[in-house]
Write a protein that holds these residues in place. Structure first.
Motif, short mmCIF file in Angstrom:
data_model
loop_
_atom_site.label_atom_id
_atom_site.label_comp_id
_atom_site.label_asym_id
_atom_site.label_seq_id
_atom_site.Cartn_x
_atom_site.Cartn_y
_atom_site.Cartn_z
N SER A 141 -4.07 -9.10 0.96
CA SER A 141 -3.32 -8.38 1.97
C SER A 141 -3.94 -8.60 3.36
O SER A 141 -5.15 -8.41 3.55
CB SER A 141 -3.31 -6.88 1.65
OG SER A 141 -2.66 -6.16 2.66
N HIS A 142 -3.10 -9.02 4.31
CA HIS A 142 -3.58 -9.24 5.68
C HIS A 142 -2.43 -8.98 6.64
O HIS A 142 -1.41 -9.66 6.60
CB HIS A 142 -4.09 -10.68 5.84
CG HIS A 142 -4.61 -10.98 7.22
ND1 HIS A 142 -5.84 -10.53 7.66
CD2 HIS A 142 -4.06 -11.68 8.25
CE1 HIS A 142 -6.03 -10.94 8.90
NE2 HIS A 142 -4.96 -11.64 9.28
N GLN A 143 -2.57 -7.95 7.45
CA GLN A 143 -1.57 -7.58 8.46
C GLN A 143 -0.18 -7.42 7.85
O GLN A 143 0.82 -7.89 8.40
CB GLN A 143 -1.55 -8.62 9.59
CG GLN A 143 -2.87 -8.70 10.35
CD GLN A 143 -2.83 -9.72 11.48
OE1 GLN A 143 -1.87 -10.49 11.61
NE2 GLN A 143 -3.88 -9.73 12.29
N GLY A 144 -0.12 -6.74 6.71
CA GLY A 144 1.16 -6.42 6.09
C GLY A 144 1.77 -7.50 5.24
O GLY A 144 2.90 -7.35 4.77
N ASP A 170 0.81 -1.22 0.00
CA ASP A 170 0.00 0.00 0.00
C ASP A 170 0.84 1.27 0.00
O ASP A 170 0.28 2.38 0.06
CB ASP A 170 -0.98 0.03 1.18
CG ASP A 170 -2.04 -1.05 1.07
OD1 ASP A 170 -2.50 -1.30 -0.06
OD2 ASP A 170 -2.40 -1.64 2.11
N GLU A 171 2.17 1.14 -0.09
CA GLU A 171 3.01 2.33 -0.18
C GLU A 171 3.35 2.62 -1.63
O GLU A 171 3.23 1.76 -2.50
CB GLU A 171 4.28 2.14 0.65
CG GLU A 171 4.03 2.03 2.14
CD GLU A 171 5.31 1.87 2.94
OE1 GLU A 171 6.40 1.84 2.33
OE2 GLU A 171 5.23 1.77 4.18
N ARG A 172 3.79 3.84 -1.90
CA ARG A 172 4.03 4.29 -3.28
C ARG A 172 5.25 3.60 -3.87
O ARG A 172 6.27 3.42 -3.21
CB ARG A 172 4.22 5.81 -3.30
CG ARG A 172 4.38 6.38 -4.70
CD ARG A 172 4.38 7.89 -4.71
NE ARG A 172 4.57 8.41 -6.06
CZ ARG A 172 3.63 8.50 -6.96
NH1 ARG A 172 2.40 8.13 -6.66
NH2 ARG A 172 3.88 8.98 -8.17
N HIS A 209 8.43 -2.92 -9.93
CA HIS A 209 7.94 -4.15 -9.30
C HIS A 209 8.90 -4.64 -8.22
O HIS A 209 8.47 -5.12 -7.17
CB HIS A 209 7.76 -5.24 -10.35
CG HIS A 209 6.61 -5.01 -11.28
ND1 HIS A 209 5.34 -4.70 -10.84
CD2 HIS A 209 6.54 -5.03 -12.64
CE1 HIS A 209 4.53 -4.55 -11.88
NE2 HIS A 209 5.24 -4.74 -12.97
N ARG A 210 10.20 -4.53 -8.47
CA ARG A 210 11.18 -5.09 -7.53
C ARG A 210 11.13 -4.39 -6.18
O ARG A 210 11.44 -4.99 -5.15
CB ARG A 210 12.58 -5.02 -8.14
CG ARG A 210 13.64 -5.68 -7.25
CD ARG A 210 14.87 -6.06 -8.02
NE ARG A 210 15.93 -6.57 -7.16
CZ ARG A 210 15.97 -7.80 -6.66
NH1 ARG A 210 15.01 -8.65 -6.96
NH2 ARG A 210 16.98 -8.18 -5.90
N GLN A 211 10.75 -3.12 -6.16
CA GLN A 211 10.61 -2.42 -4.87
C GLN A 211 9.63 -3.17 -3.97
O GLN A 211 9.87 -3.35 -2.78
CB GLN A 211 10.10 -1.00 -5.09
CG GLN A 211 11.11 -0.03 -5.70
CD GLN A 211 10.48 1.34 -5.90
OE1 GLN A 211 9.71 1.55 -6.84
NE2 GLN A 211 10.82 2.26 -5.02
N GLN A 223 -1.96 2.80 -10.08
CA GLN A 223 -2.09 3.42 -8.76
C GLN A 223 -0.74 3.77 -8.13
O GLN A 223 -0.70 4.49 -7.14
CB GLN A 223 -2.85 2.49 -7.81
CG GLN A 223 -4.24 2.12 -8.27
CD GLN A 223 -4.95 1.22 -7.28
OE1 GLN A 223 -4.85 1.43 -6.07
NE2 GLN A 223 -5.69 0.23 -7.76
N ASN A 224 0.34 3.25 -8.73
CA ASN A 224 1.69 3.45 -8.18
C ASN A 224 1.76 3.04 -6.71
O ASN A 224 2.35 3.73 -5.88
CB ASN A 224 2.13 4.90 -8.35
CG ASN A 224 2.46 5.25 -9.79
OD1 ASN A 224 1.76 6.05 -10.42
ND2 ASN A 224 3.48 4.62 -10.34
#
Length: 339
Positions: free
Chosen positions: A147-150, A114-116, A120-122, A136-137
């Protein structure tokens, strides 16, 4: 005997003649004398420059034309998270950061869900089952993962109301938003998405790529029912150091194999080691010595001496000329033998 002596002297004379002839045309003797040009190196005693993308020879241009707000350009460095390599007098991104595509910014190397993001490798360095959603970057989970708890957890086809409904298929919990069973962090779904399974190591049997990727990383792939690396990656042996909460392999083993991206010509680098690959020997698990076909210059992996670009990789030049000083080193012992 006199004839042999004569030939020996002729070898030395010809070598000296060639050396003298080249000295008259010398514009460089080391690569350091060509650093004033963009992507320049000393080849056949002449500064030779190559194009950034193709590696083809082009007219040399002074390095002063490279603007200072580019990663890989001259210091001082004005970008956030950039630093000056004082030894090379050039800008590079600080540890934990990589340059943007236009090389005008330094981005976080690892980006969580959920971060910018921009690459893809990031995302994959934070969670191997995530990718950068370009519209959405943002780093989002891949298809069939939630996604569940990070973390990106593998989703099963089994519907559920609470966690107890998922015990029969080896799942950890009932994902609240999907109302479907989800696997634990160190498990993935099988091919039919009916149960949770452990990861498969390099060369082990498999029925889906997700099992390979759990152990080998995002570059893993199931090929002919065996775990291998994608064509864009190569197998590399690394120390077995994994956080306990993500332990998907046998920690009793001192080393493990992962799939590392192949380093292409022009890739970003901070040191020469960033441009080297450590492949395994064919059919064995022992690593070969690191390849040295590329070296880091001005923040880019470029072909080292006696190598040229082919298909975005640096290969040894066939029939390439050898510097005169090496010829002299070879010819003088020959002349002594003849003598």
């Amino acid at each position: 005997m006199q004839i042999m002596h004569y030939y020996g002297l002729m070898v030395i004379f010809l070598a000296g003649f060639c050396l003298a002839e080249e000295i008259l045309e010398l514009s460089c003797s080391t690569d350091a004398q060509c650093l004033q040009f963009e992507r320049g190196r000393c080849l056949n005693a002449t500064c030779t420059c190559t194009a950034r993308d193709s590696g083809q020879r082009v007219d040399c241009k002074p390095m002063e034309q490279k603007v200072t707000n580019i990663i890989g350009g001259h210091c001082p460095c004005h970008q956030d998270h950039a630093e000056c390599n004082k030894k090379l007098e050039q800008c590079s991104c600080s540890s934990g950061f990589v340059p943007s595509e236009d090389k005008r910014r330094c981005l976080a190397e690892v980006v969580r869900l959920d971060e910018r993001c921009e690459f893809h490798r990031q995302c994959q360095l934070a969670d191997k089952f995530s990718s950068c959603h370009l519209s959405q970057n943002r780093c989002l989970c891949r298809s069939n993962f939630e996604s569940h708890q990070g973390h990106c957890l593998a989703v099963l086809e089994s519907s559920c109301v609470n966690d107890t409904d998922c015990g029969s298929c080896g799942a950890l919990l009932c994902l609240p938003q999907l109302k479907k069973c989800g696997c634990a962090v160190n498990y993935v779904h099988n091919r039919n998405m009916t149960k949770c399974i452990t990861g498969s190591d390099y060369g082990d049997g498999c029925d889906s790529s997700t099992a390979c990727q759990l152990s080998l990383g995002s570059g893993g792939q199931c090929q002919d029912h065996r775990c291998a690396c994608r064509s864009t990656h190569y197998p590399r042996k690394v120390p077995n150091a994994i956080p306990k909460e993500e332990n998907a392999v046998d920690t009793n083993q001192l080393e493990r194999i992962i799939c590392e991206p192949i380093v292409p010509f022009g890739a970003y680098c901070r040191t020469n080691s960033d441009c080297q690959m450590h492949p395994l020997m064919a059919g064995e698990s022992r690593p070969l010595p690191p390849t040295s076909s590329m070296e880091c210059k001005w923040g880019e992996c470029r072909c080292s001496a006696y190598h040229s670009v082919q298909d975005n990789q640096c290969v040894l030049e066939s029939g390439g000329s050898i510097p005169t000083h090496l010829w002299i080193g070879l010819l003088i012992p020959i002349s002594l033998i003849l003598y």
